[in-house]
Design a protein around this motif. Structure first.
Motif, PDB file in Angstrom:
ATOM      1  N   ARG A 173       0.808  -1.227   0.000  1.00 41.96           N
ATOM      2  CA  ARG A 173       0.000   0.000   0.000  1.00 41.96           C
ATOM      3  C   ARG A 173       0.835   1.268   0.000  1.00 41.96           C
ATOM      4  O   ARG A 173       0.664   2.144  -0.821  1.00 41.96           O
ATOM      5  CB  ARG A 173      -1.001  -0.010   1.175  1.00 41.96           C
ATOM      6  N   GLN A 222      -5.740   0.093   1.536  1.00 46.96           N
ATOM      7  CA  GLN A 222      -5.657  -0.422   0.168  1.00 46.96           C
ATOM      8  C   GLN A 222      -6.595   0.341  -0.762  1.00 46.96           C
ATOM      9  O   GLN A 222      -6.237   0.653  -1.897  1.00 46.96           O
ATOM     10  CB  GLN A 222      -5.992  -1.915   0.129  1.00 46.96           C
ATOM     11  N   ALA A 267      -4.837   3.541  -1.502  1.00 47.31           N
ATOM     12  CA  ALA A 267      -3.714   3.366  -2.418  1.00 47.31           C
ATOM     13  C   ALA A 267      -4.190   3.219  -3.861  1.00 47.31           C
ATOM     14  O   ALA A 267      -3.597   3.777  -4.796  1.00 47.31           O
ATOM     15  CB  ALA A 267      -2.882   2.153  -2.004  1.00 47.31           C
TER      16      ALA A 267
END
Length: 234
Positions: free
Chosen positions: A85, A141, A144
């Motif tokens: 990430r 996540q 990201a």
């Protein structure tokens, strides 16, 4: 769209990719499967210009990008969502997203993209002013991936997006991969989770010890006896 030919990559004196070749076509999701240490992340870093290429070539949309800098490759339309990430922990969700568009100058379009991505990932709006370090693994996540999409890539590189996530979040990652492709962005996905990766891909390669050992349509790879026993648990 992306063509990798006879690619050799080394870290110091150690060669980690031994002449791999593969293609990732426009409008498709291409997956590279392999165990830990197979060279998957080195492949991603080579495509983005973050690894030392000793031989071979990388072509993107007919342009040789082998010796281009990472910045030049991003401007060509490639973006990476890295393994682990790697969000900016002390910056807020908002600031992380804004940094994803740091090479863009179209302020109004940047704002529009931020609004669109918040609709994709509603949890980010709920965490808008929180430092990224306070988010759960799954939320980081999502951040990201959204940060990567802020550069408006033509090809999204996703490096182990399901790593360390709960099964429900892994399923969510698969849905996101499909949505990215449906929105018109081609995807190159690196994964250990073969079941999820093969469920969302059009074409698949198996990387082992720095070499491609299998490649074909997803259906062809799924029916390979070694892939079934080693990666799918069949």
């Amino acid at each position: 769209m992306l063509t990798v030919e006879n690619l050799h990559v080394s870290w110091g004196s150690l060669e980690v990719l031994h002449g791999i070749s593969f293609t990732a076509k426009e409008g498709q999701t291409t997956v590279v499967l392999g165990p830990n240490g197979a060279g998957k992340t080195s492949t991603m870093k080579a495509v983005l210009g973050l690894a030392r290429i000793t031989r071979g070539s990388i072509t993107f949309n007919g342009v040789d990008i082998t010796r281009m800098s990472p910045r030049e490759r991003i401007l060509q339309g490639i973006a990476l969502c890295p393994e682990g990430r790697q969000v900016f922990p002390t910056l807020t969700v908002k600031e992380n997203l804004e940094l994803g568009g740091y090479l863009r100058s179209d302020a109004s379009a940047i704002r529009s993209d931020v609004e669109r991505l918040v609709e994709w990932f509603p949890i980010l709006k709920d965490r808008w002013t929180q430092p990224a370090a306070n988010l759960s693994g799954g939320e980081q996540q999502m951040l990201a991936v959204a940060r990567m999409l802020m550069s408006r890539p033509r090809m999204a590189l996703l490096d182990e997006p399901s790593l360390g996530l709960a099964p429900m979040m892994v399923e969510k990652i698969g849905e996101i991969v499909n949505k990215i492709r449906e929105e018109g962005t081609s995807v190159l996905l690196v994964e250990q989770n073969a079941n999820m990766a093969l469920s969302v891909s059009d074409y698949a390669y198996v990387l082992d010890a720095g070499s491609i050992v299998k490649g074909g349509s997803t259906e062809e790879v799924k029916t390979d006896s070694i892939v079934q026993s080693v990666y799918l648990g069949v």
